[in-house]
Design a protein around this motif. Structure first.
Motif, PDB file in Angstrom:
ATOM      1  N   ARG A 152       0.844  -1.235  -0.061  1.00  0.00           N
ATOM      2  CA  ARG A 152      -0.057  -0.029   0.003  1.00  0.00           C
ATOM      3  C   ARG A 152       0.876   1.163  -0.039  1.00  0.00           C
ATOM      4  N   ILE A 171      -1.340   0.369  -4.089  1.00  0.00           N
ATOM      5  CA  ILE A 171      -2.791  -0.443  -4.253  1.00  0.00           C
ATOM      6  C   ILE A 171      -2.832  -1.367  -2.977  1.00  0.00           C
ATOM      7  N   ASP A 172      -3.970  -1.793  -3.024  1.00  0.00           N
ATOM      8  CA  ASP A 172      -4.333  -2.916  -1.765  1.00  0.00           C
ATOM      9  C   ASP A 172      -4.558  -4.103  -2.438  1.00  0.00           C
ATOM     10  N   LEU A 173      -3.865  -4.984  -2.034  1.00  0.00           N
ATOM     11  CA  LEU A 173      -4.030  -6.399  -2.596  1.00  0.00           C
ATOM     12  C   LEU A 173      -4.486  -7.170  -1.207  1.00  0.00           C
ATOM     13  N   THR A 227      -8.408  -8.625  -1.032  1.00  0.00           N
ATOM     14  CA  THR A 227      -8.851  -9.450  -2.240  1.00  0.00           C
ATOM     15  C   THR A 227      -8.145 -10.436  -2.468  1.00  0.00           C
ATOM     16  N   GLU A 281      -8.719  -9.736  -9.671  1.00  0.00           N
ATOM     17  CA  GLU A 281      -8.787  -8.461  -9.042  1.00  0.00           C
ATOM     18  C   GLU A 281      -7.454  -8.089  -8.997  1.00  0.00           C
ATOM     19  N   ALA A 282      -6.304  -9.220  -8.392  1.00  0.00           N
ATOM     20  CA  ALA A 282      -5.098  -8.845  -7.957  1.00  0.00           C
ATOM     21  C   ALA A 282      -4.121  -8.477  -9.125  1.00  0.00           C
ATOM     22  N   ARG A 308      -5.625  -7.167 -12.204  1.00  0.00           N
ATOM     23  CA  ARG A 308      -5.896  -5.999 -12.452  1.00  0.00           C
ATOM     24  C   ARG A 308      -5.276  -5.072 -11.935  1.00  0.00           C
ATOM     25  N   LEU A 309      -5.045  -4.991 -10.478  1.00  0.00           N
ATOM     26  CA  LEU A 309      -4.548  -3.851  -9.688  1.00  0.00           C
ATOM     27  C   LEU A 309      -2.953  -4.139  -9.802  1.00  0.00           C
ATOM     28  N   SER A 331      -2.374  -2.147 -13.048  1.00  0.00           N
ATOM     29  CA  SER A 331      -2.551  -0.725 -12.800  1.00  0.00           C
ATOM     30  C   SER A 331      -1.389  -0.065 -12.323  1.00  0.00           C
TER      31      SER A 331
END
Length: 171
Positions: A57, A62-64, A67, A72-73, A75-76, A79
């Protein structure tokens, strides 16, 4: 360096690692302060400690942590510029983000701890969060200098994790 000790958990091992590495550097270099590749470093205690997800973070923005969904991981991670391949599971994605976006910032001695279970097949589950393990890695000058964990001593849990690792390898 890898470190294990019977009847000791990872927090105690972290303390011992910090004490040992500080002593070794002082004995070899003659001081707790030294320069390495243009960085003024100090191994004086206490060292910084962050959970792996807190570090992600802080440095990757980002916040893994919350999730567990691989999509979703991915995609983050994408990004923030991490290349994701189809064979990468959640743990590998977290590891790639850590290596690329966190590790270069860990110049002063820092412990990262509480790793996803997918990255630590031999580490004991964290008591209050079974998605994590009682594992840590110390970093100095952006380099991983060790790995340690509370050793997994539940044979059924160990068997299940080995089967999961075999399935991932086969996939």
């Amino acid at each position: 360096m890898e470190l294990y000790e019977a009847y000791q958990d990872y927090m105690g091992l972290m303390d011992e690692t910090e004490e040992m590495l500080t002593h070794v550097v002082a004995a070899v270099v003659g001081s707790e302060d030294f320069e390495y590749q243009g960085h003024a470093l100090s191994v004086a205690r206490p060292w910084k400690r962050m959970t792996l997800f807190e570090a992600i973070r802080t440095y990757a923005h980002i916040d893994l942590e919350f999730t567990r969904d691989r999509g979703e991981a991915a995609r983050l991670a994408q990004s923030v510029g991490i290349e994701i391949t189809a064979d990468m599971g959640y743990g590998k994605i977290v590891d790639e983000v850590m290596s690329a976006k966190v590790q270069p910032h860990l110049v002063q001695p820092t412990f990262l701890y509480d790793y996803p279970i997918e990255l630590s097949p031999l580490a004991k589950k964290k008591r209050d969060n079974e998605a994590l393990t009682e594992r840590f890695q110390p970093f100095i000058a952006g380099l991983e200098v060790g790995n340690a964990f509370s050793e997994l001593n539940d044979p059924l849990d160990q068997y299940e994790r080995f089967m999961q690792q075999a399935a991932l390898r086969d996939a």
